[in-house]
Design a protein around this motif. Structure first.
Motif, mmCIF file in Angstrom:
data_model
loop_
_atom_site.group_PDB
_atom_site.id
_atom_site.type_symbol
_atom_site.label_atom_id
_atom_site.label_comp_id
_atom_site.label_asym_id
_atom_site.label_seq_id
_atom_site.Cartn_x
_atom_site.Cartn_y
_atom_site.Cartn_z
ATOM 1 N N GLN A 110 30.032 40.733 42.697
ATOM 2 C CA GLN A 110 30.934 40.998 41.564
ATOM 3 C C GLN A 110 31.716 39.757 41.148
ATOM 4 O O GLN A 110 31.794 39.416 39.960
ATOM 5 C CB GLN A 110 31.899 42.125 41.950
ATOM 6 N N TYR A 111 32.277 39.057 42.091
ATOM 7 C CA TYR A 111 33.164 37.942 41.754
ATOM 8 C C TYR A 111 32.407 36.699 41.288
ATOM 9 O O TYR A 111 32.834 36.054 40.314
ATOM 10 C CB TYR A 111 34.092 37.643 42.930
ATOM 11 N N PRO A 112 31.281 36.308 41.921
ATOM 12 C CA PRO A 112 30.521 35.172 41.365
ATOM 13 C C PRO A 112 30.031 35.428 39.939
ATOM 14 O O PRO A 112 30.121 34.539 39.081
ATOM 15 C CB PRO A 112 29.343 35.034 42.336
ATOM 16 N N SER A 119 30.741 34.752 33.990
ATOM 17 C CA SER A 119 30.868 35.400 32.682
ATOM 18 C C SER A 119 31.944 34.757 31.823
ATOM 19 O O SER A 119 31.905 34.859 30.595
ATOM 20 C CB SER A 119 31.175 36.891 32.851
ATOM 21 N N ASP A 120 32.902 34.105 32.455
ATOM 22 C CA ASP A 120 33.957 33.424 31.707
ATOM 23 C C ASP A 120 33.575 31.996 31.339
ATOM 24 O O ASP A 120 34.356 31.297 30.693
ATOM 25 C CB ASP A 120 35.260 33.413 32.516
ATOM 26 N N GLU A 141 36.937 31.623 22.954
ATOM 27 C CA GLU A 141 37.677 32.730 22.356
ATOM 28 C C GLU A 141 37.440 34.058 23.068
ATOM 29 O O GLU A 141 37.968 35.088 22.657
ATOM 30 C CB GLU A 141 37.278 32.880 20.876
ATOM 31 N N SER A 142 36.624 34.037 24.119
ATOM 32 C CA SER A 142 36.312 35.274 24.838
ATOM 33 C C SER A 142 37.485 35.710 25.706
ATOM 34 O O SER A 142 38.287 34.882 26.156
ATOM 35 C CB SER A 142 35.074 35.081 25.724
ATOM 36 N N GLU A 170 45.351 39.867 27.573
ATOM 37 C CA GLU A 170 46.587 39.143 27.878
ATOM 38 C C GLU A 170 46.318 37.911 28.750
ATOM 39 O O GLU A 170 46.884 36.834 28.527
ATOM 40 C CB GLU A 170 47.566 40.079 28.592
ATOM 41 N N ASN A 171 45.440 38.068 29.728
ATOM 42 C CA ASN A 171 45.145 36.958 30.633
ATOM 43 C C ASN A 171 44.439 35.825 29.897
ATOM 44 O O ASN A 171 44.738 34.640 30.115
ATOM 45 C CB ASN A 171 44.279 37.454 31.783
ATOM 46 N N ALA A 172 43.494 36.179 29.020
ATOM 47 C CA ALA A 172 42.780 35.156 28.261
ATOM 48 C C ALA A 172 43.723 34.406 27.333
ATOM 49 O O ALA A 172 43.638 33.179 27.199
ATOM 50 C CB ALA A 172 41.643 35.799 27.461
#
Length: 421
Positions: A250-252, A257-258, A384-385, A409-411
């Motif tokens: 999940q985390y990798p 994805s970011d 912009e994601s 909010e985090n982005a």
């Protein structure tokens, strides 16, 4: 992180205990159903009953909470769920099991809605991401731990069903003794499927297919193990590997994805899932190969769910996200109902190995459609994601909406930091 968890530890402990009981019952259905001589088709119908109930509970529970409050709803649904688990060995008939699974699915969905609304209320904008991550880890650890508990008893007796019921019953204590009622939960009305498809076609089709894949893995995985002659311990380990893969990958995948076009990552993850299913199909005689196939196939399924949600967030206006989240959760549920039925029919007609065939077909369909969509629309800019949404397929709209808000909010906060530097 310790400070964040100090306010929700009791709720997370209760979730772990609930998932221990629910995870035991999922695998027990395949184990005991095989001992009772149920056909693959009958067990597929039993499996789909859970997801019909789950989908119904997600729609109805918010209304119940508004009427009588969180505590009463949580206690009532938990009691019915505990009673349902004990009832399985009393009436070993497929029709009775289907009804019981429907009830348990309804109750489990309601428990999720209630717990997630408590968690969301307890979190702040600064802590919401960590709280949601802890919630997802608690769920996964509970399901994996449940497979270990299954090795302590005999599926041919009532002991393991009683044990699952006890775990669910005692899970209420840490939650109800430490939680105070919270404001009434408000869930946005789901976006109509036609509008959802028009706005986010890849996510709509992809998450329906993924619902089929996920329900087949979790519901028909134990049935497959029973039909190919695995021991109870081997079946438990096989199911545990499905969720262990999700915990590890999940985390990798979330980090990737970011950093890139999420559609390419969806394409790649689904391709890996299809290859894992091919490995399960062609090397079915090796238990080690089956465990490897389960680890990889299960490992990409959960991240794919989060990827579809995150990609939808990237393509919609902020005000449309809550309604779209509800629509996607509903669409996933429809796929979860259909998947086990198709798999049961295929296993009945072709044999147990059709488990891998239907799983692989689901992954390949995602691959093909993702490739098609990449040729139809330009990708949103990575800069912009929004942030990756760390949510599990078992989450209800409450958690999905909360994760979506946090992702935005985090982005935005990260972009502001980048601009300042």
């Amino acid at each position: 992180m310790i400070k964040v968890l100090s306010g929700v530890w009791a709720l997370l402990l209760g979730i772990v205990l609930i998932m221990l009981g629910n995870g035991m019952h999922f695998t027990l259905i395949g184990l005991r159903g095989g001992l009772e001589g149920f056909s693959s088709t009958a067990l597929a119908i039993v499996t789909s009953g859970y997801f019909i109930g789950f989908l119904s509970g997600a729609q109805i529970t918010p209304q119940l909470i508004r009427r009588v409050g969180h505590v009463r709803v949580f206690a009532a649904l938990g009691s019915f769920m505990s009673a349902g688990l004990i009832a399985f060995p009393l009436v070993t008939e497929p029709w009775a099991w289907t009804l019981l699974r429907l009830v348990i699915g309804f109750c489990m969905s309601g428990v999720y809605v209630t717990a997630e609304s408590w968690l969301n209320d307890a979190a702040t904008n600064e802590t919401r991401g960590k709280v949601l991550s802890a919630y997802m880890i608690a769920q996964t650890v509970g399901i994996i731990g449940a497979q270990g508990l299954l090795t302590l008893g005999d599926a041919g007796t009532s002991a393991l069903f009683i044990g699952a019921s006890i775990l669910v019953s005692i899970s209420f204590a840490p939650i109800l003794l430490s939680i105070t009622p919270v404001p009434v939960v408000e869930v946005a009305r789901p976006m109509p499927l036609r509008q959802l498809f028009s706005s986010a076609p890849l996510a709509t089709i992809g998450i329906f297919l993924l619902g089929s894949v996920y329900a087949t893995q979790t519901g028909m995985g134990p049935v497959f193990g029973s039909k190919v002659g695995m021991t109870a311990t081997q079946i438990s380990l096989f199911v545990a590997m499905l969720f262990a893969g999700a915990l590890v990958l999940q985390y990798p995948i979330g980090w990737l994805s970011d950093q890139m076009d999420r559609r390419k990552l969806i394409f790649g993850s689904a391709s890996v899932g299809a290859l894992a299913c091919a490995m399960g199909w062609f090397t079915g005689g090796s238990f080690g190969a089956l465990l490897g196939a389960a680890f990889v196939a299960g490992g990409v399924t959960t991240p794919l769910y989060a990827l579809f949600l995150a990609f939808t967030n990237d393509t919609l206006a902020v005000e449309d996200m809550p309604a779209a989240s509800g629509g996607l959760v509903f669409t996933f549920g429809l796929g979860a109902i259909v998947g086990p039925l198709a798999t049961g029919w295929a296993m009945q007609a072709v044999g147990p190995q059709a488990f891998w065939l239907t799983l692989g077909t689901g992954f390949l369909a995602i691959v093909v459609y993702a490739l098609y969509r990449m040729s139809q629309r330009a990708a949103p800019s990575v800069d912009e994601s929004d942030s990756y949404l760390n949510v599990l397929p078992t989450s209800t709209t409450i958690a999905v909406e909360a994760a979506g808000s946090w992702a935005v909010e985090n982005a935005e906060a990260q972009r502001e930091d980048d601009d300042q530097t």
